[in-house]
Motif scaffolding. Structure first.
Motif, PDB file in Angstrom:
ATOM      1  N   GLU A 140       0.816  -1.216   0.000  1.00 60.32           N
ATOM      2  CA  GLU A 140       0.000   0.000   0.000  1.00 60.32           C
ATOM      3  C   GLU A 140       0.848   1.264   0.000  1.00 60.32           C
ATOM      4  O   GLU A 140       0.434   2.286   0.542  1.00 60.32           O
ATOM      5  CB  GLU A 140      -0.947  -0.020   1.205  1.00 60.32           C
ATOM      6  N   TYR A 141       2.011   1.205  -0.599  1.00 65.47           N
ATOM      7  CA  TYR A 141       2.921   2.345  -0.621  1.00 65.47           C
ATOM      8  C   TYR A 141       3.813   2.258  -1.852  1.00 65.47           C
ATOM      9  O   TYR A 141       3.911   1.206  -2.498  1.00 65.47           O
ATOM     10  CB  TYR A 141       3.787   2.368   0.651  1.00 65.47           C
ATOM     11  N   TYR A 142       4.467   3.362  -2.187  1.00 66.47           N
ATOM     12  CA  TYR A 142       5.469   3.417  -3.248  1.00 66.47           C
ATOM     13  C   TYR A 142       6.821   3.094  -2.624  1.00 66.47           C
ATOM     14  O   TYR A 142       7.133   3.572  -1.540  1.00 66.47           O
ATOM     15  CB  TYR A 142       5.522   4.824  -3.853  1.00 66.47           C
ATOM     16  N   TRP A 143       7.640   2.301  -3.315  1.00 69.89           N
ATOM     17  CA  TRP A 143       8.976   2.013  -2.794  1.00 69.89           C
ATOM     18  C   TRP A 143      10.011   2.060  -3.915  1.00 69.89           C
ATOM     19  O   TRP A 143       9.759   1.739  -5.045  1.00 69.89           O
ATOM     20  CB  TRP A 143       9.016   0.722  -1.995  1.00 69.89           C
ATOM     21  N   TRP A 144      11.208   2.527  -3.498  1.00 67.46           N
ATOM     22  CA  TRP A 144      12.299   2.794  -4.435  1.00 67.46           C
ATOM     23  C   TRP A 144      12.901   1.523  -5.031  1.00 67.46           C
ATOM     24  O   TRP A 144      13.069   0.521  -4.349  1.00 67.46           O
ATOM     25  CB  TRP A 144      13.436   3.523  -3.730  1.00 67.46           C
ATOM     26  N   THR A 145      13.304   1.624  -6.309  1.00 66.33           N
ATOM     27  CA  THR A 145      14.301   0.718  -6.878  1.00 66.33           C
ATOM     28  C   THR A 145      15.561   1.569  -7.039  1.00 66.33           C
ATOM     29  O   THR A 145      15.519   2.783  -6.842  1.00 66.33           O
ATOM     30  CB  THR A 145      13.886   0.165  -8.269  1.00 66.33           C
ATOM     31  N   LEU A 146      16.662   0.968  -7.430  1.00 70.02           N
ATOM     32  CA  LEU A 146      17.881   1.758  -7.662  1.00 70.02           C
ATOM     33  C   LEU A 146      18.063   2.108  -9.137  1.00 70.02           C
ATOM     34  O   LEU A 146      19.046   2.719  -9.530  1.00 70.02           O
ATOM     35  CB  LEU A 146      19.118   1.047  -7.105  1.00 70.02           C
ATOM     36  N   THR A 147      17.096   1.748  -9.975  1.00 65.78           N
ATOM     37  CA  THR A 147      17.213   1.938 -11.419  1.00 65.78           C
ATOM     38  C   THR A 147      16.789   3.345 -11.840  1.00 65.78           C
ATOM     39  O   THR A 147      15.636   3.729 -11.638  1.00 65.78           O
ATOM     40  CB  THR A 147      16.355   0.889 -12.161  1.00 65.78           C
ATOM     41  N   GLY A 155      20.937  14.626 -19.976  1.00 66.03           N
ATOM     42  CA  GLY A 155      20.478  15.873 -19.387  1.00 66.03           C
ATOM     43  C   GLY A 155      19.371  15.698 -18.357  1.00 66.03           C
ATOM     44  O   GLY A 155      18.670  16.647 -18.024  1.00 66.03           O
ATOM     45  N   ASN A 156      19.223  14.484 -17.851  1.00 66.11           N
ATOM     46  CA  ASN A 156      18.172  14.246 -16.866  1.00 66.11           C
ATOM     47  C   ASN A 156      18.704  13.325 -15.784  1.00 66.11           C
ATOM     48  O   ASN A 156      18.940  12.144 -16.022  1.00 66.11           O
ATOM     49  CB  ASN A 156      16.944  13.619 -17.522  1.00 66.11           C
ATOM     50  N   GLU A 157      18.887  13.867 -14.603  1.00 68.21           N
ATOM     51  CA  GLU A 157      19.345  13.047 -13.485  1.00 68.21           C
ATOM     52  C   GLU A 157      18.350  13.115 -12.322  1.00 68.21           C
ATOM     53  O   GLU A 157      18.710  12.986 -11.160  1.00 68.21           O
ATOM     54  CB  GLU A 157      20.737  13.488 -13.036  1.00 68.21           C
ATOM     55  N   SER A 158      17.061  13.282 -12.673  1.00 70.58           N
ATOM     56  CA  SER A 158      16.034  13.497 -11.656  1.00 70.58           C
ATOM     57  C   SER A 158      15.177  12.282 -11.339  1.00 70.58           C
ATOM     58  O   SER A 158      14.672  12.161 -10.234  1.00 70.58           O
ATOM     59  CB  SER A 158      15.091  14.627 -12.094  1.00 70.58           C
ATOM     60  N   TRP A 159      14.982  11.357 -12.278  1.00 70.65           N
ATOM     61  CA  TRP A 159      13.963  10.328 -12.118  1.00 70.65           C
ATOM     62  C   TRP A 159      14.544   8.954 -11.831  1.00 70.65           C
ATOM     63  O   TRP A 159      15.484   8.500 -12.467  1.00 70.65           O
ATOM     64  CB  TRP A 159      13.079  10.283 -13.371  1.00 70.65           C
ATOM     65  N   ILE A 160      13.919   8.284 -10.860  1.00 72.70           N
ATOM     66  CA  ILE A 160      14.269   6.921 -10.459  1.00 72.70           C
ATOM     67  C   ILE A 160      12.986   6.114 -10.504  1.00 72.70           C
ATOM     68  O   ILE A 160      11.901   6.635 -10.203  1.00 72.70           O
ATOM     69  CB  ILE A 160      14.855   6.871  -9.022  1.00 72.70           C
ATOM     70  N   LEU A 161      13.094   4.838 -10.844  1.00 75.37           N
ATOM     71  CA  LEU A 161      11.907   3.995 -10.898  1.00 75.37           C
ATOM     72  C   LEU A 161      11.472   3.584  -9.501  1.00 75.37           C
ATOM     73  O   LEU A 161      12.302   3.295  -8.636  1.00 75.37           O
ATOM     74  CB  LEU A 161      12.182   2.769 -11.754  1.00 75.37           C
ATOM     75  N   VAL A 162      10.151   3.570  -9.298  1.00 76.19           N
ATOM     76  CA  VAL A 162       9.562   3.127  -8.041  1.00 76.19           C
ATOM     77  C   VAL A 162       8.525   2.049  -8.339  1.00 76.19           C
ATOM     78  O   VAL A 162       7.964   1.995  -9.431  1.00 76.19           O
ATOM     79  CB  VAL A 162       8.894   4.278  -7.251  1.00 76.19           C
ATOM     80  N   VAL A 163       8.277   1.198  -7.333  1.00 73.36           N
ATOM     81  CA  VAL A 163       7.202   0.224  -7.409  1.00 73.36           C
ATOM     82  C   VAL A 163       5.963   0.888  -6.811  1.00 73.36           C
ATOM     83  O   VAL A 163       6.007   1.416  -5.697  1.00 73.36           O
ATOM     84  CB  VAL A 163       7.562  -1.063  -6.638  1.00 73.36           C
ATOM     85  N   CYS A 164       4.876   0.882  -7.570  1.00 73.57           N
ATOM     86  CA  CYS A 164       3.625   1.520  -7.146  1.00 73.57           C
ATOM     87  C   CYS A 164       2.779   0.552  -6.310  1.00 73.57           C
ATOM     88  O   CYS A 164       2.979  -0.661  -6.373  1.00 73.57           O
ATOM     89  CB  CYS A 164       2.824   1.943  -8.373  1.00 73.57           C
ATOM     90  N   PRO A 165       1.799   1.064  -5.564  1.00 71.37           N
ATOM     91  CA  PRO A 165       0.910   0.186  -4.804  1.00 71.37           C
ATOM     92  C   PRO A 165       0.215  -0.868  -5.677  1.00 71.37           C
ATOM     93  O   PRO A 165      -0.070  -1.969  -5.211  1.00 71.37           O
ATOM     94  CB  PRO A 165      -0.100   1.154  -4.182  1.00 71.37           C
ATOM     95  N   SER A 166      -0.019  -0.549  -6.939  1.00 72.30           N
ATOM     96  CA  SER A 166      -0.654  -1.502  -7.861  1.00 72.30           C
ATOM     97  C   SER A 166       0.322  -2.563  -8.365  1.00 72.30           C
ATOM     98  O   SER A 166      -0.076  -3.496  -9.055  1.00 72.30           O
ATOM     99  CB  SER A 166      -1.237  -0.750  -9.054  1.00 72.30           C
ATOM    100  N   GLY A 167       1.620  -2.403  -8.046  1.00 78.06           N
ATOM    101  CA  GLY A 167       2.633  -3.347  -8.489  1.00 78.06           C
ATOM    102  C   GLY A 167       3.319  -2.943  -9.779  1.00 78.06           C
ATOM    103  O   GLY A 167       4.310  -3.553 -10.162  1.00 78.06           O
ATOM    104  N   ASP A 168       2.794  -1.925 -10.463  1.00 72.67           N
ATOM    105  CA  ASP A 168       3.456  -1.495 -11.688  1.00 72.67           C
ATOM    106  C   ASP A 168       4.607  -0.550 -11.357  1.00 72.67           C
ATOM    107  O   ASP A 168       4.828  -0.198 -10.206  1.00 72.67           O
ATOM    108  CB  ASP A 168       2.465  -0.882 -12.685  1.00 72.67           C
ATOM    109  N   ILE A 169       5.339  -0.167 -12.384  1.00 74.01           N
ATOM    110  CA  ILE A 169       6.535   0.658 -12.220  1.00 74.01           C
ATOM    111  C   ILE A 169       6.251   2.062 -12.729  1.00 74.01           C
ATOM    112  O   ILE A 169       5.612   2.241 -13.757  1.00 74.01           O
ATOM    113  CB  ILE A 169       7.721   0.053 -13.006  1.00 74.01           C
ATOM    114  N   GLY A 178      10.004   8.185  -0.485  1.00 71.33           N
ATOM    115  CA  GLY A 178       9.500   6.877  -0.907  1.00 71.33           C
ATOM    116  C   GLY A 178       9.906   5.821   0.094  1.00 71.33           C
ATOM    117  O   GLY A 178      10.777   6.027   0.930  1.00 71.33           O
ATOM    118  N   GLY A 179       9.263   4.670  -0.012  1.00 77.03           N
ATOM    119  CA  GLY A 179       9.562   3.551   0.875  1.00 77.03           C
ATOM    120  C   GLY A 179      10.904   2.911   0.544  1.00 77.03           C
ATOM    121  O   GLY A 179      11.324   2.891  -0.611  1.00 77.03           O
ATOM    122  N   VAL A 180      11.553   2.389   1.575  1.00 78.43           N
ATOM    123  CA  VAL A 180      12.859   1.740   1.422  1.00 78.43           C
ATOM    124  C   VAL A 180      12.749   0.303   1.918  1.00 78.43           C
ATOM    125  O   VAL A 180      12.401   0.057   3.071  1.00 78.43           O
ATOM    126  CB  VAL A 180      13.956   2.483   2.217  1.00 78.43           C
TER     127      VAL A 180
END
Length: 196
Positions: A140-147, A155-169, A178-180
């Motif tokens: 029931e939370y968003y959690w970080w990946t390292l990707t 020119g973009n160093e802002s976005w990291i992938l997270v796992v969403c509550p629905s299980g998608d990325i 975000g969750g760790v």
């Protein structure tokens, strides 16, 4: 004099804890998908290999910002996990029972600019999330990946992938909380029975 005695008692307590850590044994016959408790967290076994047991913990109590950009090597989460968090683990199970492992920092769009690094404690990559998805139910939370989504060369160093509550990325900005969920490889020695 009393302070010197207190210091000696503290040192002896640390030595005793380290000796106990060497004799720590978790439940015998744990398999992939099984869980166990360690340092107040529930851990799940994702894989068992010659190197040891790859495990993921439940989410840490507090959410954290990724850092100041999307490079895992510079992440404040990585610094915490391989510093303060690692020390808690090491105190309980001993440093020899936490196996260092290589992390690929390949971005979603295939950039290799960030290379690889070695961690004692890490978080999952996108590829690991996909590999172990059957063992990782929706939360029931968003959690970080390292990707990272992409890297500095684009020119973009802002976005990291997270796992969403629905299980998608999805992508999340490095300065959002975000969750760790810590990931470690533990020596198989701590999973042996005391009798055997």
């Amino acid at each position: 004099m009393a302070k010197n005695l207190e210091q000696r008692v503290e040192e002896l307590e640390k030595i005793i804890k380290k000796m106990q850590a060497k004799n720590l044994k978790l439940k015998k016959d744990l398999a992939v998908g099984d869980t166990f408790e360690l340092i107040g967290l529930k851990w799940k076994i994702l894989d068992i290999a010659e190197q040891g047991y790859k495990c993921i913990a439940e989410k840490l109590p507090e959410n954290k910002k990724f850092g100041n950009n999307n490079d895992w090597k510079e992440s404040s989460i990585r610094e915490y996990l391989n510093g303060e968090f690692y020390e808690k683990l090491e105190e309980v199970i001993g440093e020899d029972n936490i196996i260092s492992f290589e992390r690929s920092l390949l971005s979603l769009d295939g950039q290799t600019e960030y290379g690889t690094c070695e961690d004692k404690v890490s978080i999952v990559s996108l590829d690991e999330y996909r590999q172990y998805r059957a063992l990782l139910p929706n939360e029931e939370y968003y959690w970080w990946t390292l990707t990272p989504d992409t890297t500095k060369c684009n020119g973009n160093e802002s976005w990291i992938l997270v796992v969403c509550p629905s299980g998608d990325i999805s992508g999340n900005n490095f300065n959002i909380n975000g969750g760790v969920r810590p990931v470690c490889i533990f020596s198989s020695a701590i999973f042996e029975s005391e009798e055997g």
